[in-house]
Design a protein around this motif. Structure first.
Motif, PDB file in Angstrom:
ATOM      1  N   ASP A  75       0.847  -1.193   0.000  1.00  0.00           N
ATOM      2  CA  ASP A  75       0.000   0.000   0.000  1.00  0.00           C
ATOM      3  C   ASP A  75       0.886   1.247   0.000  1.00  0.00           C
ATOM      4  O   ASP A  75       1.071   1.910   1.015  1.00  0.00           O
ATOM      5  CB  ASP A  75      -0.930   0.009   1.209  1.00  0.00           C
ATOM      6  CG  ASP A  75      -2.008   1.084   1.106  1.00  0.00           C
ATOM      7  OD1 ASP A  75      -1.903   1.966   0.222  1.00  0.00           O
ATOM      8  OD2 ASP A  75      -2.952   1.041   1.919  1.00  0.00           O
ATOM      9  N   ALA A  76       1.437   1.549  -1.163  1.00  0.00           N
ATOM     10  CA  ALA A  76       2.378   2.655  -1.293  1.00  0.00           C
ATOM     11  C   ALA A  76       1.732   3.996  -0.973  1.00  0.00           C
ATOM     12  O   ALA A  76       2.372   4.863  -0.364  1.00  0.00           O
ATOM     13  CB  ALA A  76       2.956   2.686  -2.704  1.00  0.00           C
ATOM     14  N   THR A  77       0.494   4.173  -1.343  1.00  0.00           N
ATOM     15  CA  THR A  77      -0.175   5.448  -1.094  1.00  0.00           C
ATOM     16  C   THR A  77      -0.247   5.742   0.395  1.00  0.00           C
ATOM     17  O   THR A  77       0.095   6.834   0.846  1.00  0.00           O
ATOM     18  CB  THR A  77      -1.589   5.449  -1.715  1.00  0.00           C
ATOM     19  OG1 THR A  77      -1.462   5.221  -3.121  1.00  0.00           O
ATOM     20  CG2 THR A  77      -2.299   6.766  -1.476  1.00  0.00           C
ATOM     21  N   TYR A 112       7.608   4.741  -3.627  1.00  0.00           N
ATOM     22  CA  TYR A 112       7.541   5.437  -4.918  1.00  0.00           C
ATOM     23  C   TYR A 112       7.737   4.467  -6.073  1.00  0.00           C
ATOM     24  O   TYR A 112       7.112   4.612  -7.130  1.00  0.00           O
ATOM     25  CB  TYR A 112       8.564   6.568  -4.982  1.00  0.00           C
ATOM     26  CG  TYR A 112       8.105   7.816  -4.282  1.00  0.00           C
ATOM     27  CD1 TYR A 112       7.011   8.540  -4.745  1.00  0.00           C
ATOM     28  CD2 TYR A 112       8.757   8.279  -3.146  1.00  0.00           C
ATOM     29  CE1 TYR A 112       6.573   9.680  -4.101  1.00  0.00           C
ATOM     30  CE2 TYR A 112       8.332   9.426  -2.487  1.00  0.00           C
ATOM     31  CZ  TYR A 112       7.236  10.123  -2.983  1.00  0.00           C
ATOM     32  OH  TYR A 112       6.808  11.254  -2.338  1.00  0.00           O
ATOM     33  N   ASP A 113       8.598   3.470  -5.888  1.00  0.00           N
ATOM     34  CA  ASP A 113       8.810   2.457  -6.913  1.00  0.00           C
ATOM     35  C   ASP A 113       7.515   1.688  -7.180  1.00  0.00           C
ATOM     36  O   ASP A 113       7.182   1.402  -8.331  1.00  0.00           O
ATOM     37  CB  ASP A 113       9.922   1.500  -6.468  1.00  0.00           C
ATOM     38  CG  ASP A 113      10.186   0.405  -7.472  1.00  0.00           C
ATOM     39  OD1 ASP A 113      10.668   0.715  -8.580  1.00  0.00           O
ATOM     40  OD2 ASP A 113       9.910  -0.765  -7.149  1.00  0.00           O
ATOM     41  N   LEU A 114       6.794   1.352  -6.135  1.00  0.00           N
ATOM     42  CA  LEU A 114       5.518   0.651  -6.305  1.00  0.00           C
ATOM     43  C   LEU A 114       4.528   1.463  -7.116  1.00  0.00           C
ATOM     44  O   LEU A 114       3.689   0.907  -7.823  1.00  0.00           O
ATOM     45  CB  LEU A 114       4.918   0.313  -4.936  1.00  0.00           C
ATOM     46  CG  LEU A 114       5.625  -0.774  -4.139  1.00  0.00           C
ATOM     47  CD1 LEU A 114       5.099  -0.808  -2.704  1.00  0.00           C
ATOM     48  CD2 LEU A 114       5.462  -2.129  -4.808  1.00  0.00           C
ATOM     49  N   ARG A 115       4.637   2.782  -7.024  1.00  0.00           N
ATOM     50  CA  ARG A 115       3.739   3.664  -7.775  1.00  0.00           C
ATOM     51  C   ARG A 115       4.312   4.066  -9.124  1.00  0.00           C
ATOM     52  O   ARG A 115       3.700   4.828  -9.860  1.00  0.00           O
ATOM     53  CB  ARG A 115       3.429   4.913  -6.944  1.00  0.00           C
ATOM     54  CG  ARG A 115       2.722   4.516  -5.639  1.00  0.00           C
ATOM     55  CD  ARG A 115       2.164   5.668  -4.927  1.00  0.00           C
ATOM     56  NE  ARG A 115       1.042   6.169  -5.697  1.00  0.00           N
ATOM     57  CZ  ARG A 115       0.506   7.363  -5.534  1.00  0.00           C
ATOM     58  NH1 ARG A 115       0.981   8.179  -4.626  1.00  0.00           N
ATOM     59  NH2 ARG A 115      -0.511   7.743  -6.260  1.00  0.00           N
ATOM     60  N   ARG A 116       5.526   3.586  -9.426  1.00  0.00           N
ATOM     61  CA  ARG A 116       6.225   3.898 -10.684  1.00  0.00           C
ATOM     62  C   ARG A 116       6.525   5.388 -10.827  1.00  0.00           C
ATOM     63  O   ARG A 116       6.523   5.929 -11.919  1.00  0.00           O
ATOM     64  CB  ARG A 116       5.457   3.404 -11.900  1.00  0.00           C
ATOM     65  CG  ARG A 116       5.155   1.930 -11.903  1.00  0.00           C
ATOM     66  CD  ARG A 116       6.362   1.157 -12.337  1.00  0.00           C
ATOM     67  NE  ARG A 116       5.969  -0.207 -12.678  1.00  0.00           N
ATOM     68  CZ  ARG A 116       6.701  -1.250 -12.401  1.00  0.00           C
ATOM     69  NH1 ARG A 116       7.847  -1.098 -11.781  1.00  0.00           N
ATOM     70  NH2 ARG A 116       6.300  -2.446 -12.730  1.00  0.00           N
ATOM     71  N   HIS A 117       6.810   6.035  -9.716  1.00  0.00           N
ATOM     72  CA  HIS A 117       7.228   7.442  -9.717  1.00  0.00           C
ATOM     73  C   HIS A 117       8.749   7.458  -9.709  1.00  0.00           C
ATOM     74  O   HIS A 117       9.391   7.692  -8.682  1.00  0.00           O
ATOM     75  CB  HIS A 117       6.663   8.185  -8.517  1.00  0.00           C
ATOM     76  CG  HIS A 117       5.189   8.395  -8.586  1.00  0.00           C
ATOM     77  ND1 HIS A 117       4.507   9.109  -7.644  1.00  0.00           N
ATOM     78  CD2 HIS A 117       4.249   8.000  -9.477  1.00  0.00           C
ATOM     79  CE1 HIS A 117       3.221   9.131  -7.947  1.00  0.00           C
ATOM     80  NE2 HIS A 117       3.051   8.458  -9.049  1.00  0.00           N
TER      81      HIS A 117
END
Length: 112
Positions: free
Chosen positions: A20-22, A53-58
């Motif tokens: 749950d990156a958010t 951030y990696d999980l969200r591809r940022h």
């Protein structure tokens, strides 16, 4: 050591581990690590934020955090399996605007 900041640090870890990156990033934004006496804990927190951030591809945010970790503890980053994985993943997705910085980081970590 066992105060509210430490509890929040563990909460970020739980959210990151759960994917749950958010929520992990929301919690991370509430933590001030500048007063933490442990460089190792600062490093771990920064690595977990980079992973969120990696999980969200940022990817630009991943790069910023990895470069900060390199400044904080270059030897820890070089020997961190998660850190090395993040750099390798970043290289595979790097846009031309920040590819030179990502490549430079990978070279300094002896990944290329």
């Amino acid at each position: 050591m066992f105060g509210p900041t430490n509890v929040m640090l563990h909460a970020v870890n739980v959210e990151m581990t759960d994917g749950d990156a958010t929520e992990g990033l929301r919690l991370a934004d509430r933590i001030d690590t500048t007063q933490m006496p442990s460089r190792e804990r600062q490093f771990t927190f920064g690595l977990e934020v980079a992973r969120c951030y990696d999980l969200r591809r940022h990817d630009a945010a991943v790069l910023v955090h990895l470069l900060e970790l390199e400044q904080l503890a270059p030897e820890d980053l070089q020997h961190s399996p998660l850190g090395r994985q993040l750099v390798t993943s970043l290289l595979g997705r790097a846009r031309p605007t920040y590819r030179p910085q990502a490549t430079g980081l990978a070279q300094r970590l002896q990944l290329l």
